[in-house]
Write an enzyme that holds these catalytic residues in place. Structure first.
Site, PDB file in Angstrom:
ATOM      1  N   GLY A 160       0.831  -1.199   0.000  1.00 25.32           N
ATOM      2  CA  GLY A 160       0.000   0.000   0.000  1.00 25.32           C
ATOM      3  C   GLY A 160       0.863   1.246   0.000  1.00 25.32           C
ATOM      4  CD  GLN A 179       3.384   5.760   2.588  1.00 25.34           C
ATOM      5  OE1 GLN A 179       2.392   5.245   2.097  1.00 25.34           O
ATOM      6  NE2 GLN A 179       4.360   5.063   3.117  1.00 25.34           N
ATOM      7  CB  CYS A 209       5.278   2.220   7.325  1.00 27.77           C
ATOM      8  SG  CYS A 209       4.819   3.667   6.367  1.00 27.77           S
ATOM      9  CG  LEU A 210       6.582   0.835   1.286  1.00 30.19           C
ATOM     10  CD1 LEU A 210       5.996   1.148  -0.083  1.00 30.19           C
ATOM     11  CD2 LEU A 210       7.675  -0.222   1.178  1.00 30.19           C
ATOM     12  CG  HIS A 243      -0.422   1.235   7.340  1.00 31.56           C
ATOM     13  ND1 HIS A 243       0.539   0.859   8.246  1.00 31.56           N
ATOM     14  CD2 HIS A 243       0.206   2.037   6.432  1.00 31.56           C
ATOM     15  CE1 HIS A 243       1.692   1.424   7.895  1.00 31.56           C
ATOM     16  NE2 HIS A 243       1.521   2.126   6.798  1.00 31.56           N
ATOM     17  CD  GLU A 244      -1.023   2.279   2.805  1.00 29.55           C
ATOM     18  OE1 GLU A 244      -0.623   3.449   2.649  1.00 29.55           O
ATOM     19  OE2 GLU A 244      -0.260   1.336   3.083  1.00 29.55           O
ATOM     20  CG  HIS A 301       0.312   6.814   5.442  1.00 24.73           C
ATOM     21  ND1 HIS A 301       1.473   7.303   6.002  1.00 24.73           N
ATOM     22  CD2 HIS A 301       0.548   5.495   5.238  1.00 24.73           C
ATOM     23  CE1 HIS A 301       2.367   6.329   6.122  1.00 24.73           C
ATOM     24  NE2 HIS A 301       1.826   5.213   5.665  1.00 24.73           N
TER      25      HIS A 301
HETATM   26 ZN    ZN Z   1       2.704   3.393   5.677  1.00 25.09          ZN
END
Ligand code: ZN
Length: 162
Positions: free
Chosen positions: A46, A51, A89-90, A131-132, A135
């Site tokens: 995701g 991000q 998380c990326l 999670h997304e 953000h």
């Molecule tokens: Zn994330």
């Protein structure tokens, strides 16, 4: 398509709230394409607008390979149950935490054609939706984690290749 730079760690953009997309333009569609490519190249499931430095309510998700979800102005309209599991998380490489999330989530969002769609997710997909969408509010998972793994636990977790 182009690979975008993923913002990391303490970048202040990750802490800002995203605004709704008013009109879906060619630029929006290019952004969606680029976000999907960026997510795949980073081996993520995701990716959210902030991000990649875009404070707009846009999320891409690919929990099942080949089944990409593109969410514009997503909103959780129902949640139930509870699951506790690993999350990463990326934007926060090298870290993992234990996070409790709902086990079922229903999301309303626009697709790339501006049509309203309803998505239901359980397990990993429900976790990913939460999670997304966090953000988009400037929330990162350590904020809501039960706890973060220690360095030692993280190494074990990575070796288990789970
Ligand atoms: Zn994330």
């Amino acid at each position: 398509m182009a690979k975008l730079r993923i913002l990391k760690d303490t970048d202040p953009t990750l802490r800002k709230k995203s605004r709704a997309v008013d009109t879906i333009t060619k630029r929006t569609l290019t952004l969606l394409d680029d976000m999907v490519e960026t997510m795949r190249k980073a081996n993520g499931v995701g990716l959210a607008g902030p991000q990649v430095g875009v404070l707009r309510k846009i999320v891409v998700i690919e929990v099942v390979e080949g089944e990409v979800l593109e969410l514009i102005n997503p909103e959780i309209i129902e949640r139930s149950g509870s699951q506790t599991g690993y999350e990463g998380c990326l934007s926060l490489p090298g870290r993992t935490g234990i996070v409790t999330r709902p086990d079922y989530v229903k999301v309303k969002a626009l697709d790339r054609n501006g049509e309203e769609k309803i998505y239901e997710g359980t397990g990993l997909l429900a976790r990913c939706f939460c999670h997304e969408l966090d953000h988009l509010d400037g929330t990162l998972y350590p904020d809501v984690a039960d706890r973060m793994l220690s360095d030692e636990e993280y190494e074990e977790y990575m070796e288990s290749d789970d």
